[in-house]
Design an enzyme around this catalytic site. Sequence first.
Site, PDB file in Angstrom:
ATOM      1  N   ARG A 119      24.954 -27.173  16.219  1.00 14.03           N
ATOM      2  CA  ARG A 119      26.191 -27.515  15.500  1.00 14.03           C
ATOM      3  C   ARG A 119      27.263 -26.435  15.709  1.00 14.03           C
ATOM      4  NH1 ARG A 119      27.393 -32.629  13.345  1.00 14.03           N
ATOM      5  NH2 ARG A 119      28.953 -31.573  12.096  1.00 14.03           N
ATOM      6  N   THR A 125      34.053 -31.373  13.226  1.00 18.10           N
ATOM      7  CA  THR A 125      34.267 -32.773  13.622  1.00 18.10           C
ATOM      8  C   THR A 125      35.632 -33.036  14.254  1.00 18.10           C
ATOM      9  OG1 THR A 125      32.832 -33.413  11.787  1.00 18.10           O
ATOM     10  CG2 THR A 125      34.210 -35.144  12.748  1.00 18.10           C
ATOM     11  N   HIS A 159      27.744 -35.686  19.763  1.00 17.74           N
ATOM     12  CA  HIS A 159      27.133 -35.796  18.445  1.00 17.74           C
ATOM     13  C   HIS A 159      26.033 -34.755  18.384  1.00 17.74           C
ATOM     14  CE1 HIS A 159      24.837 -37.247  15.025  1.00 17.74           C
ATOM     15  NE2 HIS A 159      23.770 -37.057  15.783  1.00 17.74           N
TER      16      HIS A 159
HETATM   17  N1  UDP Z   1      34.914 -39.811  12.838  1.00 16.41           N
HETATM   18  C1  UDP Z   1      36.249 -40.138  13.058  1.00 16.41           C
HETATM   19  N2  UDP Z   1      37.157 -39.885  12.078  1.00 16.41           N
HETATM   20  C2  UDP Z   1      36.818 -39.302  10.910  1.00 16.41           C
HETATM   21  C3  UDP Z   1      35.463 -38.955  10.680  1.00 16.41           C
HETATM   22  C4  UDP Z   1      34.531 -39.233  11.668  1.00 16.41           C
HETATM   23  O1  UDP Z   1      36.597 -40.648  14.116  1.00 16.41           O
HETATM   24  O2  UDP Z   1      37.707 -39.096  10.075  1.00 16.41           O
HETATM   25  C5  UDP Z   1      33.931 -40.104  13.892  1.00 16.41           C
HETATM   26  C6  UDP Z   1      33.793 -38.922  14.857  1.00 16.41           C
HETATM   27  O3  UDP Z   1      33.575 -39.443  16.165  1.00 16.41           O
HETATM   28  C7  UDP Z   1      32.548 -38.234  14.323  1.00 16.41           C
HETATM   29  C8  UDP Z   1      31.714 -39.425  13.875  1.00 16.41           C
HETATM   30  O4  UDP Z   1      32.671 -40.325  13.328  1.00 16.41           O
HETATM   31  O5  UDP Z   1      31.923 -37.445  15.310  1.00 16.41           O
HETATM   32  C9  UDP Z   1      30.644 -39.123  12.867  1.00 16.41           C
HETATM   33  O6  UDP Z   1      31.218 -38.503  11.727  1.00 16.41           O
HETATM   34  P1  UDP Z   1      30.543 -37.255  11.020  1.00 16.41           P
HETATM   35  O7  UDP Z   1      31.269 -37.044   9.745  1.00 16.41           O
HETATM   36  O8  UDP Z   1      29.074 -37.417  10.954  1.00 16.41           O
HETATM   37  O9  UDP Z   1      30.932 -36.044  12.015  1.00 16.41           O
HETATM   38  P2  UDP Z   1      30.041 -35.176  13.018  1.00 16.41           P
HETATM   39  O10 UDP Z   1      28.674 -35.007  12.418  1.00 16.41           O
HETATM   40  O11 UDP Z   1      30.001 -35.906  14.333  1.00 16.41           O
HETATM   41  O12 UDP Z   1      30.766 -33.857  13.137  1.00 16.41           O
HETATM   42 MG    MG Z   2      27.422 -36.355  11.548  1.00 18.61          MG
END
Ligand code: UDP
Ligand code: MG
Length: 175
Positions: A119, A125, A159
Amino acid sequence: MLERTLVLIKPDAVQRGLVGEIISRFERIGLILDEMKLLIPDEQIVKKHYPDDLNWLRNAGGKTIETYQKFQLNLMDDLGTVDVIEIGKIIRKWLIQHLTSGPTIAMILSGNHAVEVTRKIVGSTIPLFAELGTIRGDFSIDSPDYSTPQKRVLMNLVHASESLSEANREINLWF
Ligand code: UDP
Ligand code: MG
């Protein structure tokens, strides 16, 4: 603390030719590549990967809401709702469209505290706010206020599982 974690190199990164660059960042810190495959995921697997679960929806929707507040923009104009769960559902729908749109790489990485280390290398994100030196911070400048009016998810390249329990669940799903 030997752990295994799941990483997906999403279609946007594969299309941009960033596969080698991304894998090398995991290798150079000392994570071990245990398994890897390339596939075009079907809807079934992506729906299980991003479950229709209230916590997940609230967390995902919250990131878009926070960004709109930060830039003083109006979500109602772009999404027709300001409800966090409804926004989470829209993001989930766009995620399914994106992940099924082309070749994706799934891999299992192992090593000391592999979940947290992975991570850290991936970054937060929203690429616009991700630290330089992370994959998301170095290779994307996307943000929700830019992606949402285009009716698509953030192009954030990878991811990575957020916890050990998420990692175990996702490893069983993809391998
Ligand atoms: N995502 C997005 N907009 C947002 C939040 C999430 O497009 O406001 C998408 C993005 O591709 C992200 C995925 O949804 O990687 C999964 O969201 P998560 O909150 O789990 O984030 P991650 O674990 O990937 O950092
Ligand atoms: Mg996630």
